[in-house]
Scaffold this motif. Structure first.
Motif, PDB file in Angstrom:
ATOM      1  N   GLU A  94     -39.444 -10.996   9.850  1.00 41.92           N
ATOM      2  CA  GLU A  94     -39.068 -12.323  10.353  1.00 41.92           C
ATOM      3  C   GLU A  94     -39.247 -13.340   9.238  1.00 41.92           C
ATOM      4  N   HIS A  96     -39.440 -17.437   8.523  1.00 42.08           N
ATOM      5  CA  HIS A  96     -39.656 -18.728   9.176  1.00 42.08           C
ATOM      6  C   HIS A  96     -39.632 -19.843   8.150  1.00 42.08           C
ATOM      7  N   TYR A 112     -48.048 -20.048  16.672  1.00 48.59           N
ATOM      8  CA  TYR A 112     -46.728 -19.938  17.303  1.00 48.59           C
ATOM      9  C   TYR A 112     -46.516 -18.548  17.881  1.00 48.59           C
ATOM     10  N   LYS A 113     -46.852 -17.513  17.110  1.00 51.24           N
ATOM     11  CA  LYS A 113     -46.649 -16.135  17.570  1.00 51.24           C
ATOM     12  C   LYS A 113     -47.565 -15.819  18.751  1.00 51.24           C
ATOM     13  N   LYS A 114     -48.773 -16.365  18.777  1.00 52.79           N
ATOM     14  CA  LYS A 114     -49.683 -16.139  19.909  1.00 52.79           C
ATOM     15  C   LYS A 114     -49.132 -16.781  21.179  1.00 52.79           C
ATOM     16  N   VAL A 115     -48.608 -17.998  21.063  1.00 50.63           N
ATOM     17  CA  VAL A 115     -48.027 -18.660  22.231  1.00 50.63           C
ATOM     18  C   VAL A 115     -46.795 -17.896  22.690  1.00 50.63           C
ATOM     19  N   GLN A 116     -45.961 -17.477  21.743  1.00 49.92           N
ATOM     20  CA  GLN A 116     -44.759 -16.708  22.080  1.00 49.92           C
ATOM     21  C   GLN A 116     -45.120 -15.412  22.820  1.00 49.92           C
ATOM     22  N   ALA A 117     -46.208 -14.769  22.405  1.00 53.89           N
ATOM     23  CA  ALA A 117     -46.635 -13.517  23.024  1.00 53.89           C
ATOM     24  C   ALA A 117     -47.050 -13.703  24.483  1.00 53.89           C
ATOM     25  N   PHE A 119     -45.490 -15.334  26.633  1.00 51.20           N
ATOM     26  CA  PHE A 119     -44.284 -15.368  27.461  1.00 51.20           C
ATOM     27  C   PHE A 119     -43.453 -14.106  27.375  1.00 51.20           C
ATOM     28  N   ASN A 120     -43.924 -13.115  26.646  1.00 55.37           N
ATOM     29  CA  ASN A 120     -43.194 -11.844  26.505  1.00 55.37           C
ATOM     30  C   ASN A 120     -43.876 -10.723  27.253  1.00 55.37           C
TER      31      ASN A 120
END
Length: 120
Positions: A94, A96, A112-117, A119-120
């Motif tokens: 990835e 960025h 960002y990746k922790k927050v994204q995780a 929701f997945n």
């Protein structure tokens, strides 16, 4: 992101202090390893040949440069074009755009990746 899994992030910088290089114009990347509890440790500098010359791109060189980061999960740059972005993504890397102070930008990506995780 799993706190128990180490991974590498390469950042495009001219000085090792701030992320200030466009992917295609960068001639070196500083590689960091993110470890337990999101510790950030400098690993090495990797030199590449810039692929952008007066608006023209060398696709063979682009592939060669991206291959140098196959052990990295992420690349952070100040700017990146669609071609390098698509090629890196196809290889599981990835890219960025997070210009700024290196450690601060890496921490922004981790958050960002922790927050994204969530929701997945």
């Amino acid at each position: 992101m799993d706190d128990k899994t180490n991974y590498k992030i390469a950042v495009a910088s001219t000085d090792g202090i701030v992320i200030n290089s466009h992917f295609g114009r960068a001639n070196k990347f500083y590689v960091y390893e993110v470890g337990d509890e999101d510790s950030i440790n400098f690993v090495e500098i990797r030199k590449v040949v810039p692929v952008c010359a007066g608006g023209n791109h060398d696709n063979h060189l682009l592939k060669k440069n991206i291959d140098k980061f196959n052990d990295c999960k992420y690349l952070i740059v100040s700017r990146v074009g669609e071609g390098p972005l698509a090629l890196a993504n196809s290889q599981g890397i990835e890219i960025h755009e997070i210009p700024g102070e290196i450690e601060e930008s890496i921490n922004q990506l981790i958050k960002y990746k922790k927050v994204q995780a969530l929701f997945n």
